[in-house]
Write a protein that holds these residues in place. Structure first.
Motif, mmCIF file in Angstrom:
data_model
loop_
_atom_site.group_PDB
_atom_site.id
_atom_site.type_symbol
_atom_site.label_atom_id
_atom_site.label_comp_id
_atom_site.label_asym_id
_atom_site.label_seq_id
_atom_site.Cartn_x
_atom_site.Cartn_y
_atom_site.Cartn_z
ATOM 1 N N PRO A 111 4.068 -4.238 18.030
ATOM 2 C CA PRO A 111 3.975 -3.265 19.124
ATOM 3 C C PRO A 111 2.865 -3.525 20.131
ATOM 4 N N GLU A 112 1.867 -4.359 19.757
ATOM 5 C CA GLU A 112 0.746 -4.556 20.669
ATOM 6 C C GLU A 112 0.202 -5.978 20.584
ATOM 7 N N VAL A 113 -0.036 -6.547 21.753
ATOM 8 C CA VAL A 113 -0.717 -7.831 21.868
ATOM 9 C C VAL A 113 -1.891 -7.600 22.812
ATOM 10 N N ASP A 114 -3.092 -7.808 22.314
ATOM 11 C CA ASP A 114 -4.300 -7.624 23.111
ATOM 12 C C ASP A 114 -4.989 -8.974 23.256
ATOM 13 N N LEU A 115 -4.711 -9.644 24.381
ATOM 14 C CA LEU A 115 -5.263 -10.981 24.590
ATOM 15 C C LEU A 115 -6.778 -10.964 24.689
ATOM 16 N N GLU A 116 -7.321 -9.942 25.335
ATOM 17 C CA GLU A 116 -8.770 -9.887 25.511
ATOM 18 C C GLU A 116 -9.494 -9.712 24.185
ATOM 19 N N ALA A 117 -8.901 -8.925 23.275
ATOM 20 C CA ALA A 117 -9.504 -8.739 21.956
ATOM 21 C C ALA A 117 -9.105 -9.856 20.995
ATOM 22 N N GLY A 118 -8.097 -10.656 21.387
ATOM 23 C CA GLY A 118 -7.646 -11.753 20.541
ATOM 24 C C GLY A 118 -6.872 -11.290 19.324
ATOM 25 N N VAL A 119 -6.064 -10.219 19.506
ATOM 26 C CA VAL A 119 -5.415 -9.578 18.367
ATOM 27 C C VAL A 119 -3.940 -9.304 18.633
ATOM 28 N N VAL A 120 -3.127 -9.482 17.592
ATOM 29 C CA VAL A 120 -1.729 -9.073 17.575
ATOM 30 C C VAL A 120 -1.609 -8.010 16.492
ATOM 31 N N GLN A 121 -1.073 -6.848 16.859
ATOM 32 C CA GLN A 121 -0.846 -5.780 15.877
ATOM 33 C C GLN A 121 0.570 -5.920 15.334
ATOM 34 N N VAL A 122 0.703 -5.940 14.009
ATOM 35 C CA VAL A 122 2.005 -6.021 13.360
ATOM 36 C C VAL A 122 2.222 -4.737 12.562
ATOM 37 N N THR A 123 3.392 -4.145 12.717
ATOM 38 C CA THR A 123 3.740 -2.919 12.019
ATOM 39 C C THR A 123 3.742 -3.155 10.510
ATOM 40 N N GLU A 124 3.255 -2.165 9.763
ATOM 41 C CA GLU A 124 3.279 -2.262 8.305
ATOM 42 C C GLU A 124 4.709 -2.032 7.818
ATOM 43 N N VAL A 125 5.328 -3.103 7.325
ATOM 44 C CA VAL A 125 6.669 -3.049 6.756
ATOM 45 C C VAL A 125 6.607 -3.792 5.428
ATOM 46 N N ALA A 126 7.082 -3.149 4.376
ATOM 47 C CA ALA A 126 7.029 -3.763 3.046
ATOM 48 C C ALA A 126 7.681 -5.141 3.069
ATOM 49 N N GLY A 127 6.921 -6.144 2.628
ATOM 50 C CA GLY A 127 7.448 -7.491 2.525
ATOM 51 C C GLY A 127 7.362 -8.335 3.776
ATOM 52 N N LEU A 128 7.006 -7.762 4.923
ATOM 53 C CA LEU A 128 6.976 -8.542 6.163
ATOM 54 C C LEU A 128 5.870 -9.595 6.133
ATOM 55 N N LEU A 129 4.659 -9.155 5.856
ATOM 56 C CA LEU A 129 3.540 -10.092 5.787
ATOM 57 C C LEU A 129 3.225 -10.515 4.354
ATOM 58 N N ASP A 130 3.793 -9.811 3.387
ATOM 59 C CA ASP A 130 3.612 -10.118 1.967
ATOM 60 C C ASP A 130 4.972 -10.173 1.294
ATOM 61 N N PRO A 131 5.735 -11.257 1.503
ATOM 62 C CA PRO A 131 7.088 -11.336 0.939
ATOM 63 C C PRO A 131 7.128 -11.146 -0.569
ATOM 64 N N GLU A 132 6.053 -11.538 -1.261
ATOM 65 C CA GLU A 132 6.039 -11.390 -2.714
ATOM 66 C C GLU A 132 5.988 -9.923 -3.139
ATOM 67 N N GLN A 133 5.656 -9.030 -2.208
ATOM 68 C CA GLN A 133 5.594 -7.605 -2.517
ATOM 69 C C GLN A 133 6.806 -6.849 -1.992
ATOM 70 N N ALA A 134 7.795 -7.571 -1.489
ATOM 71 C CA ALA A 134 8.999 -6.911 -0.963
ATOM 72 C C ALA A 134 9.721 -6.190 -2.093
ATOM 73 N N GLU A 135 10.258 -5.049 -1.744
ATOM 74 C CA GLU A 135 11.031 -4.292 -2.730
ATOM 75 C C GLU A 135 12.307 -5.035 -3.030
ATOM 76 N N ASP A 136 12.670 -5.098 -4.285
ATOM 77 C CA ASP A 136 13.915 -5.762 -4.679
ATOM 78 C C ASP A 136 15.082 -4.879 -4.251
ATOM 79 N N ALA A 137 15.802 -5.361 -3.226
ATOM 80 C CA ALA A 137 16.934 -4.586 -2.699
ATOM 81 C C ALA A 137 18.244 -4.978 -3.352
ATOM 82 N N GLY A 138 18.190 -5.905 -4.320
ATOM 83 C CA GLY A 138 19.409 -6.370 -4.974
ATOM 84 C C GLY A 138 19.930 -5.352 -5.961
ATOM 85 N N PRO A 139 21.138 -5.576 -6.525
ATOM 86 C CA PRO A 139 21.739 -4.663 -7.476
ATOM 87 C C PRO A 139 20.901 -4.580 -8.745
ATOM 88 N N GLN A 140 20.865 -3.409 -9.347
ATOM 89 C CA GLN A 140 20.076 -3.185 -10.566
ATOM 90 C C GLN A 140 20.908 -3.367 -11.796
#
Length: 180
Positions: A151-180
């Protein structure tokens, strides 16, 4: 500074026109008749400076004629070449929501106020652009470069903001969406 603005596609017709797979949001600026670009062959040969003779839209693509390409045979030889344009390092795209790759590469990635890594590269894929993010542990994840997730790119601060979504930046922590 050099930026990739497209890739040469198939030849079109017999007079040397080529289709262009665009990687720029400013084709009218980068492919203006009379302007010059550099073609970098896919096979690793020498770069060629080319002057653009004409451009025209065709079925959702851009067709380009270069001064030094007289026929279909010469056009086919260019297939796959990257098209490079020179830009001033301080130059910004016309739209404030657009960025050049070099502006994004190296920015810190924050999610939920916590630093999560660094933008390593911008990938221009057929479906959408992706940010290749090197996480703090040295592994890499791909983040779709869309407003809902970045949602936000701040070039002057040198930062990209990424929304917190399970598994997006930590794929190993993604919820198992497969059949149980």
């Amino acid at each position: 500074m050099e930026i990739v603005v497209g890739r040469v596609g198939r030849a079109h017709g017999i007079r040397g026109e080529v289709s262009i797979d665009l990687t720029t949001d400013e084709p009218e600026r980068r492919f203006a008749p009379g302007s010059s670009v550099v073609l970098r062959p896919r096979s690793g040969g020498a770069d060629q400076s080319m002057s653009i003779r004409s451009t025209r839209p065709h079925q959702g693509r851009l067709l380009v004629m270069f001064d030094a390409v007289p026929d279909r045979t010469a056009a086919e030889a260019l297939r796959g070449a990257q098209i490079i344009a020179d830009v001033d390092e301080t130059e910004r795209p016309d739209d404030p929501e657009e960025f050049y790759d070099h502006q994004l590469e190296g920015l810190r990635v924050l999610s939920g106020g916590v630093e999560r890594g660094t933008v390593n590269q911008v990938l221009h894929l057929p479906g959408q652009d992706m940010l290749a993010v090197e996480r703090l542990d040295g592994t890499e994840v791909l983040v779709p470069f869309v407003a809902a997730l970045v949602p936000e790119v701040d070039l002057e601060a040198g930062v990209v903001q990424v929304t917190e979504v399970a598994g997006l930046l930590d794929p190993e922590q993604a919820e198992d969406a497969g059949p149980q």
